[in-house]
Design a protein around this motif. Structure first.
Motif, PDB file in Angstrom:
ATOM      1  N   SER A 155     -35.819 -43.048  -0.575  1.00 39.91           N
ATOM      2  CA  SER A 155     -35.235 -42.957  -1.732  1.00 39.91           C
ATOM      3  C   SER A 155     -35.774 -41.726  -1.887  1.00 39.91           C
ATOM      4  N   ALA A 156     -36.145 -40.722  -1.453  1.00 43.72           N
ATOM      5  CA  ALA A 156     -36.355 -39.223  -1.986  1.00 43.72           C
ATOM      6  C   ALA A 156     -35.097 -38.852  -0.839  1.00 43.72           C
ATOM      7  N   CYS A 157     -35.019 -39.154   0.320  1.00 38.11           N
ATOM      8  CA  CYS A 157     -33.562 -38.538   1.025  1.00 38.11           C
ATOM      9  C   CYS A 157     -32.502 -39.083   0.887  1.00 38.11           C
ATOM     10  N   PHE A 158     -32.557 -40.499   0.066  1.00 38.37           N
ATOM     11  CA  PHE A 158     -30.792 -40.289  -0.676  1.00 38.37           C
ATOM     12  C   PHE A 158     -30.838 -39.460  -1.927  1.00 38.37           C
ATOM     13  N   SER A 159     -31.634 -40.267  -2.951  1.00 38.42           N
ATOM     14  CA  SER A 159     -31.893 -39.328  -4.169  1.00 38.42           C
ATOM     15  C   SER A 159     -31.507 -37.807  -3.784  1.00 38.42           C
ATOM     16  N   LEU A 160     -32.369 -36.864  -3.905  1.00 37.68           N
ATOM     17  CA  LEU A 160     -32.355 -36.015  -3.096  1.00 37.68           C
ATOM     18  C   LEU A 160     -30.419 -34.792  -3.188  1.00 37.68           C
ATOM     19  N   LEU A 161     -30.020 -36.040  -2.180  1.00 36.51           N
ATOM     20  CA  LEU A 161     -28.471 -35.647  -2.204  1.00 36.51           C
ATOM     21  C   LEU A 161     -27.751 -36.209  -3.705  1.00 36.51           C
ATOM     22  N   ILE A 162     -28.191 -36.614  -4.700  1.00 36.40           N
ATOM     23  CA  ILE A 162     -27.668 -37.344  -5.394  1.00 36.40           C
ATOM     24  C   ILE A 162     -26.474 -36.446  -6.636  1.00 36.40           C
ATOM     25  N   PRO A 163     -27.797 -35.037  -6.929  1.00 31.71           N
ATOM     26  CA  PRO A 163     -27.386 -33.854  -7.943  1.00 31.71           C
ATOM     27  C   PRO A 163     -26.387 -32.851  -7.319  1.00 31.71           C
ATOM     28  N   LEU A 164     -26.558 -32.835  -5.404  1.00 27.48           N
ATOM     29  CA  LEU A 164     -24.948 -31.963  -5.410  1.00 27.48           C
ATOM     30  C   LEU A 164     -24.026 -33.205  -5.594  1.00 27.48           C
ATOM     31  N   THR A 165     -23.723 -34.106  -5.342  1.00 25.35           N
ATOM     32  CA  THR A 165     -22.639 -35.261  -5.040  1.00 25.35           C
ATOM     33  C   THR A 165     -22.182 -35.418  -6.873  1.00 25.35           C
ATOM     34  N   ILE A 166     -23.413 -35.701  -7.872  1.00 25.89           N
ATOM     35  CA  ILE A 166     -22.789 -35.142  -9.481  1.00 25.89           C
ATOM     36  C   ILE A 166     -22.024 -34.006  -9.843  1.00 25.89           C
ATOM     37  N   ARG A 167     -22.637 -32.962  -9.372  1.00 25.56           N
ATOM     38  CA  ARG A 167     -21.933 -31.241  -9.283  1.00 25.56           C
ATOM     39  C   ARG A 167     -20.763 -31.503  -8.938  1.00 25.56           C
ATOM     40  N   ASN A 168     -20.338 -32.131  -7.346  1.00 22.58           N
ATOM     41  CA  ASN A 168     -18.923 -32.082  -6.713  1.00 22.58           C
ATOM     42  C   ASN A 168     -18.346 -32.300  -7.204  1.00 22.58           C
ATOM     43  N   VAL A 169     -18.652 -34.243  -7.208  1.00 22.42           N
ATOM     44  CA  VAL A 169     -17.398 -35.014  -7.663  1.00 22.42           C
ATOM     45  C   VAL A 169     -17.106 -34.920  -8.812  1.00 22.42           C
ATOM     46  N   LYS A 170     -16.026 -35.244  -9.000  1.00 27.35           N
ATOM     47  CA  LYS A 170     -15.656 -34.799 -10.137  1.00 27.35           C
ATOM     48  C   LYS A 170     -14.523 -36.535 -11.128  1.00 27.35           C
ATOM     49  N   PHE A 171     -14.252 -37.163  -9.590  1.00 25.75           N
ATOM     50  CA  PHE A 171     -14.113 -38.323 -10.404  1.00 25.75           C
ATOM     51  C   PHE A 171     -15.071 -39.400 -10.724  1.00 25.75           C
ATOM     52  N   PHE A 172     -15.774 -39.569 -11.165  1.00 21.13           N
ATOM     53  CA  PHE A 172     -17.060 -41.163 -11.458  1.00 21.13           C
ATOM     54  C   PHE A 172     -15.805 -41.190 -12.314  1.00 21.13           C
ATOM     55  N   ARG A 173     -15.441 -40.955 -13.493  1.00 20.65           N
ATOM     56  CA  ARG A 173     -15.237 -41.142 -14.639  1.00 20.65           C
ATOM     57  C   ARG A 173     -13.964 -42.139 -14.356  1.00 20.65           C
ATOM     58  N   LYS A 174     -13.402 -42.155 -13.359  1.00 23.42           N
ATOM     59  CA  LYS A 174     -12.082 -43.054 -12.995  1.00 23.42           C
ATOM     60  C   LYS A 174     -12.756 -44.258 -12.271  1.00 23.42           C
ATOM     61  N   PHE A 175     -13.793 -44.510 -12.364  1.00 18.79           N
ATOM     62  CA  PHE A 175     -14.341 -45.920 -11.828  1.00 18.79           C
ATOM     63  C   PHE A 175     -14.501 -46.832 -12.493  1.00 18.79           C
ATOM     64  N   THR A 176     -14.238 -46.559 -13.838  1.00 16.75           N
ATOM     65  CA  THR A 176     -14.389 -47.534 -15.261  1.00 16.75           C
ATOM     66  C   THR A 176     -14.359 -49.550 -14.615  1.00 16.75           C
ATOM     67  N   TRP A 177     -13.879 -49.608 -14.446  1.00 24.06           N
ATOM     68  CA  TRP A 177     -13.548 -51.370 -13.621  1.00 24.06           C
ATOM     69  C   TRP A 177     -14.371 -51.833 -12.773  1.00 24.06           C
ATOM     70  N   LEU A 178     -14.581 -50.637 -11.604  1.00 25.90           N
ATOM     71  CA  LEU A 178     -15.300 -50.446 -10.324  1.00 25.90           C
ATOM     72  C   LEU A 178     -16.197 -51.119 -10.706  1.00 25.90           C
ATOM     73  N   TYR A 179     -17.146 -50.380 -11.745  1.00 27.15           N
ATOM     74  CA  TYR A 179     -18.225 -50.137 -12.301  1.00 27.15           C
ATOM     75  C   TYR A 179     -18.787 -51.565 -13.065  1.00 27.15           C
ATOM     76  N   ALA A 180     -17.829 -52.043 -13.582  1.00 27.45           N
ATOM     77  CA  ALA A 180     -18.254 -53.367 -13.736  1.00 27.45           C
ATOM     78  C   ALA A 180     -18.348 -54.912 -13.846  1.00 27.45           C
TER      79      ALA A 180
END
Length: 469
Positions: A130-155
């Protein structure tokens, strides 16, 4: 001599955690002084390692199992590794959230090792992944700008995962909660609650007109209905209340909040009439002693443990947490209360509150509505889960079978909570970066804005700007 060491260590652990909890709130006094805040966070980290050492010292003295020493050292390396990675790569992250996360993990390993070394070892390796995976998340959230575009994929992903559990899930305590994949038990709702928050946030960002509200509500209702069909009412409650809070904040319409609470109570009443395991839990909640041999046994043992522990606990390895069914998962709070005491247990609640306040503060300060809703949704999810767990253990509400984040045993719960904290850290870094004047390369006087967790940041805001030479 052994008894004296164990007795003294109990009070030292309580005192150390009490001081740590005080510092969680006292640190906000130094919002405009980064050096003092940094000093407080360093003191907190020292307290984490002191408490962790004392806990495993007592367990070793009680068991004389040499494996305990090696297991303690493994955890020590992992915790130091997490702190080091944040120091090297995430200097702008929230140190308070990081400290709280590691403090909860250290307490979790102390109590899990005391109850079951085997389960504690399993939890350690789950934490490692979990630590190995989650430690990459802040970097991903900071640099990836298109999370908001996956509306229907989330659903779609969320609904499919919940439907898999409904159709092929394993029944546990009356509810379909998990499915086994390659020998590993996987509880989908722990991860779908994250995709659910992202779906609601991306929908609300597009507007709150009637059409979008109907669509958002319909998809949210499908999530909740599938969970109800799986008889996973604890998760259904978390999803519904998270949706209610996000809709209320986005629309500022009190009717949504009122309607959400009314619907929740009506739904719980109907569920108590339709589902036998829910009815049994309600009976056990109303008068557990009347059914102590059956439905009320678990809650009675929990209350006995909490009462026996009193304010200062019996001491590690001195209680009988094994008497409580499912103690390492749903009732870990009762085991902590019995052996470490009511003061220690209250400090856990206060540290949970400090995490929630920090997350809500991040939500309030975010200027991007999508990120604002994500922080609000994840903070609400965390708060409700803590409330359901501790409320059920203390008989404040009927037991719901929900785990206590970062403290309870369970791979899905641990990984999902680590992901949530990683996302929040990423949002905090985004907030911090937004106000840094990257173009200011020269000397002289510059204007800076103090963020809510220390540091110097530039930009226009409602805050008072200060001048520095």
């Amino acid at each position: 001599m052994e008894h004296l060491v164990m007795l003294l260590s109990k009070y030292v652990m309580i005192f150390v955690f009490l001081m740590y909890t005080f510092e969680c709130f006292h640190v906000f006094r130094y919002t405009n002084n980064k050096e003092k805040q940094s000093s407080v966070y360093k003191k907190q980290r020292r307290k984490i390692f002191i408490l962790h050492f004392l806990g495993f010292l007592v367990i070793f003295i009680s068991t004389l199992n040499p494996f305990i020493i090696g297991f303690y050292l493994m955890q020590l390396v992992l915790f130091n590794g997490i702190f080091l990675i944040y120091k090297l790569f995430y200097k702008k992250a929230s140190e308070l959230l990081l400290n709280n996360m590691c403090m909860f993990l250290s307490i979790s390993f102390i109590i899990l090792t005391r109850i079951s070394v085997e389960k504690a070892v399993k939890q350690f390796f789950i934490l490692l992944v979990s630590a190995c995976f989650s430690l990459l998340i802040p970097l991903t959230i900071r640099n990836v700008k298109f999370f908001r575009k996956f509306t229907w994929l989330y659903a779609a992903v969320g609904l499919v995962a919940l439907l898999v559990i409904l159709l092929a899930g394993r029944t546990s305590y009356g509810a379909k909660l998990s499915v086994s994949i390659l020998g590993f038990s996987f509880q989908a709702s722990e991860f779908v609650k994250i995709s659910f928050v992202f779906f609601i946030a991306s929908m609300l960002e597009k507007g709150v007109d009637r059409k979008k509200m109907i669509i958002t509500t319909s998809i949210a209702a499908l999530h909740v209905l599938v969970l109800i069909a799986s008889k996973d009412l604890g998760s259904a409650f978390i999803f519904f209340m998270t949706y209610t809070m996000m809709i209320y904040v986005a629309t500022e319409n009190e009717l949504y909040l009122l309607g959400g609470f009314v619907s929740t109570f009506l739904g719980l009443f109907v569920a108590s009439q339709l589902f036998n395991h829910v009815k049994q839990r309600v009976v056990a909640w109303q008068n557990p002693l009347s059914v102590i041999d059956k439905e009320g046994y678990q809650i009675c043992q929990s209350l006995f443990a909490i009462g026996t522990g009193g304010w200062f606990g019996l001491g590690l390895c001195q209680g009988r947490p094994d008497k409580i069914p499912v103690v390492v998962q749903d009732f870990i709070f009762a085991a902590i209360s019995e052996e470490l005491g009511g003061v220690f247990a209250l400090c856990i609640i206060m540290v949970c509150i400090s995490c929630l306040l920090m997350i809500l503060n991040i939500s309030i300060e975010m200027k991007d509505s999508f990120y604002q809703m994500v922080a609000l949704g994840l903070g609400t999810t965390y708060a409700i889960q803590v409330f359901l767990t501790i409320g059920g253990v203390t008989k404040f509400i009927p037991s719901t079978g929900v785990t206590l984040p970062l403290l309870s045993y369970g791979g899905s719960s641990l990984l999902s909570t680590m992901i949530i904290f990683g996302i929040i850290q990423g949002l905090y870094i985004i907030h911090y970066d937004r106000y840094i004047d990257k173009n200011d390369k020269g000397g002289g006087t510059k204007k800076v804005l103090k963020p809510f967790d220390g540091g110097e940041v530039s930009g226009e805001s409602k805050y008072t700007l200060e001048e520095y030479d």
